[in-house]
Design a protein around this motif. Structure first.
Motif, mmCIF file in Angstrom:
data_model
loop_
_atom_site.group_PDB
_atom_site.id
_atom_site.type_symbol
_atom_site.label_atom_id
_atom_site.label_comp_id
_atom_site.label_asym_id
_atom_site.label_seq_id
_atom_site.Cartn_x
_atom_site.Cartn_y
_atom_site.Cartn_z
ATOM 1 N N ASP A 98 28.332 49.720 27.833
ATOM 2 C CA ASP A 98 28.319 49.354 26.391
ATOM 3 C C ASP A 98 29.560 48.621 26.113
ATOM 4 O O ASP A 98 29.957 48.209 25.160
ATOM 5 C CB ASP A 98 28.503 50.632 25.493
ATOM 6 N N TYR A 99 30.563 48.530 26.997
ATOM 7 C CA TYR A 99 31.763 47.760 27.205
ATOM 8 C C TYR A 99 31.258 46.231 26.939
ATOM 9 O O TYR A 99 30.680 45.623 27.431
ATOM 10 C CB TYR A 99 32.730 47.728 28.443
ATOM 11 N N ILE A 100 32.202 45.701 25.857
ATOM 12 C CA ILE A 100 32.341 44.275 25.728
ATOM 13 C C ILE A 100 33.655 43.650 25.589
ATOM 14 O O ILE A 100 34.412 44.543 25.171
ATOM 15 C CB ILE A 100 31.371 43.654 24.797
ATOM 16 N N ASP A 101 34.075 42.486 25.924
ATOM 17 C CA ASP A 101 35.251 41.765 25.889
ATOM 18 C C ASP A 101 35.515 41.308 24.459
ATOM 19 O O ASP A 101 34.535 40.705 23.961
ATOM 20 C CB ASP A 101 35.703 40.936 27.032
ATOM 21 N N SER A 142 42.946 38.878 41.269
ATOM 22 C CA SER A 142 41.762 39.125 40.557
ATOM 23 C C SER A 142 41.833 39.956 39.530
ATOM 24 O O SER A 142 41.437 40.096 38.464
ATOM 25 C CB SER A 142 40.610 39.398 41.369
ATOM 26 N N ILE A 143 42.544 41.374 40.222
ATOM 27 C CA ILE A 143 42.468 42.496 39.192
ATOM 28 C C ILE A 143 43.572 42.338 38.131
ATOM 29 O O ILE A 143 43.212 42.616 36.901
ATOM 30 C CB ILE A 143 43.010 43.764 40.032
ATOM 31 N N ILE A 144 44.510 41.755 38.202
ATOM 32 C CA ILE A 144 45.510 41.389 37.299
ATOM 33 C C ILE A 144 44.931 40.391 36.394
ATOM 34 O O ILE A 144 45.304 40.574 35.140
ATOM 35 C CB ILE A 144 46.794 40.699 37.772
ATOM 36 N N SER A 185 42.538 42.779 34.255
ATOM 37 C CA SER A 185 43.143 43.675 33.550
ATOM 38 C C SER A 185 43.666 43.012 32.069
ATOM 39 O O SER A 185 44.425 43.761 31.422
ATOM 40 C CB SER A 185 44.218 44.708 34.246
ATOM 41 N N GLN A 186 43.771 41.535 32.226
ATOM 42 C CA GLN A 186 44.330 40.931 30.976
ATOM 43 C C GLN A 186 43.218 40.722 30.047
ATOM 44 O O GLN A 186 43.370 40.851 28.775
ATOM 45 C CB GLN A 186 45.073 39.734 31.399
ATOM 46 N N TYR A 187 42.098 40.089 30.681
ATOM 47 C CA TYR A 187 40.841 39.488 29.862
ATOM 48 C C TYR A 187 39.715 40.052 29.974
ATOM 49 O O TYR A 187 38.669 39.788 29.306
ATOM 50 C CB TYR A 187 40.907 38.016 30.302
ATOM 51 N N GLY A 188 39.460 40.983 30.988
ATOM 52 C CA GLY A 188 38.078 41.599 31.158
ATOM 53 C C GLY A 188 37.329 40.443 31.963
ATOM 54 O O GLY A 188 37.897 39.487 32.590
ATOM 55 N N TYR A 189 35.909 41.015 32.394
ATOM 56 C CA TYR A 189 35.345 40.013 33.307
ATOM 57 C C TYR A 189 34.160 39.900 32.735
ATOM 58 O O TYR A 189 32.990 39.359 33.396
ATOM 59 C CB TYR A 189 35.227 40.510 34.513
ATOM 60 N N ARG A 190 33.716 40.453 31.468
ATOM 61 C CA ARG A 190 32.405 39.993 30.889
ATOM 62 C C ARG A 190 32.357 39.060 30.000
ATOM 63 O O ARG A 190 32.145 39.116 28.757
ATOM 64 C CB ARG A 190 31.925 41.292 30.072
ATOM 65 N N ASN A 191 32.863 37.816 30.377
ATOM 66 C CA ASN A 191 32.791 36.521 29.825
ATOM 67 C C ASN A 191 32.412 35.535 30.640
ATOM 68 O O ASN A 191 32.416 35.443 31.932
ATOM 69 C CB ASN A 191 34.410 36.502 29.117
ATOM 70 N N LYS A 234 33.725 31.031 37.274
ATOM 71 C CA LYS A 234 34.816 30.715 38.298
ATOM 72 C C LYS A 234 34.699 31.560 39.430
ATOM 73 O O LYS A 234 34.952 31.493 40.388
ATOM 74 C CB LYS A 234 36.311 30.876 37.441
ATOM 75 N N ALA A 235 34.634 33.031 38.917
ATOM 76 C CA ALA A 235 34.667 34.112 39.995
ATOM 77 C C ALA A 235 33.688 35.096 40.172
ATOM 78 O O ALA A 235 33.693 35.865 41.275
ATOM 79 C CB ALA A 235 36.155 34.849 39.736
ATOM 80 N N GLY A 236 32.885 35.393 39.076
ATOM 81 C CA GLY A 236 31.686 36.221 39.099
ATOM 82 C C GLY A 236 30.965 36.401 40.143
ATOM 83 O O GLY A 236 30.281 37.271 40.596
ATOM 84 N N LYS A 237 30.492 35.122 40.693
ATOM 85 C CA LYS A 237 29.433 35.084 41.824
ATOM 86 C C LYS A 237 30.178 35.277 43.264
ATOM 87 O O LYS A 237 29.427 35.590 43.991
ATOM 88 C CB LYS A 237 29.126 33.625 41.613
#
Length: 349
Positions: A136-139, A292-294, A297-303, A309-312
């Motif tokens: 259920d997380y969203i950014d 990548s983690i940093i 940890s600032q912006y999330g990755y569900r965007n 850019k990196a999700g694939k």
């Protein structure tokens, strides 16, 4: 009953087999002593969850009400059964008020938390021991697009460099000790970018360096707020290389030595001839994963930007579990998000 100013959730819960099963009944805000009913609704025009609030307070002066009277008023707003009958009996159900860390629309500067949503609020018993389901997380919306673009572009360039290395060195565990000039460049560029980002986060939150320059003695302050050691990532096309958790052992007692890949970066940067072997593939991958983690940890990755850019390329294997108190509350209708400093002096390092 005295309730501080802020955003609350009225929750019913029962404890079965040492698990706290919780149902959120009513979100509300205490503002100037008034209790105002709230709801988190998806705004299709805005493309994000918005907090809607009734113009008429449910209670005008909270100081004149006892806890039982507040609960009675809140129960009138939501008459649905509090906790599933499968978890216990009605008589065993208890009430609680959970105050979230921040109020509507407040976020910490460059520190990620998921957004409280109507889906989280409405799911019966999906809240267990104060934790919503990760599904259920969203950014929240990206507040600084330029900074995010810059960080993602740098990560994308480093991934391209790494894939060029993979064209001549097979990406397998047996080759993680391979070293060379191109690998050294990746390691140094990635760690330099990490230094820059960590410094910027501290500066934005008005945390000054202990000495003349920022070092790992300062960067370690970010470990807990960003929950860096809870993340582990891997490379989609090369999962046989394993899962990387580069911050797992980072600690304030040895803030540099407890980051072996970063310590090796420092060593090889200052003495390439004697320590060239430290510019190896394992350290290079760890540095890219750390970057990548940093960013996550600032912006999330569900965007969409991360996905583009990196999700694939990068797979998130594990991430933090966020308690309901830590979630960011959506902004009120017609307002913007506001960034505040993280209370570093109150966090455990």
């Amino acid at each position: 009953m005295y309730l501080e100013e802020g955003f609350y959730l009225y929750i019913n819960y029962d404890i079965i087999n040492h698990i706290k099963f919780q149902t959120i009944r009513v979100p509300f805000e205490i503002s100037k002593g008034r209790l105002i009913e709230s709801s988190c609704i998806w705004d299709y025009e805005d493309d994000y969850t918005i907090v809607y609030q009734n113009s008429t307070p449910i209670i005008n002066d909270i100081r004149n009400y006892r806890e039982a009277e507040i609960i009675s008023e809140l129960n009138k707003l939501n008459t649905s059964y509090c906790v599933s009958s499968s978890t216990g009996t009605f008589d065993s159900v208890k009430d609680e008020f959970v105050k979230l860390d921040l109020n509507c629309g407040q976020v910490y500067k460059n520190i990620y938390r998921p957004l409280l949503t109507g889906k989280i609020i409405k799911h019966q018993n999906d809240l267990q021991d104060d934790f919503p389901e990760k599904i259920d997380y969203i950014d929240i919306p990206i507040l600084d697009h330029q900074d995010y673009y810059t960080q993602l572009n740098q990560l994308e360039l480093l991934l391209d460099e790494l894939y060029d290395v993979f064209k001549v060195i097979a990406p397998c565990r047996e080759n993680l000790s391979c070293f060379g000039n191109k690998i050294r460049n990746i390691l140094i560029l990635a760690c330099t970018e990490i230094d820059s980002i960590m410094k910027r986060i501290l500066e934005q939150n008005e945390i000054k360096a202990k000495k003349k320059f920022y070092t790992t003695n300062d960067y370690i302050k970010l470990s807990q707020p960003l929950r860096l050691n809870d993340y582990s990532l891997s490379l989609y096309r090369f999962e046989e290389l394993g899962v990387f958790n580069p911050f797992i052992d980072w600690n304030s007692q040895n803030p540099t030595l407890s980051l072996p890949w970063y310590n090796d970066y420092n060593t090889v940067k200052h003495d390439r001839n004697a320590c060239f072997h430290l510019a190896n593939l394992k350290n290079a991958i760890n540095s890219i994963i750390s970057l990548s983690i940093i960013i996550i940890s600032q912006y999330g990755y569900r965007n969409d930007l991360w996905k583009e850019k990196a999700g694939k390329v990068i797979k998130v294997n594990t991430e933090p579990k966020w308690s309901i108190r830590e979630l960011y509350v959506p902004r009120r209708k017609g307002e913007n998000f506001s960034s505040i400093n993280f209370p570093f002096n109150c966090s455990k390092q």
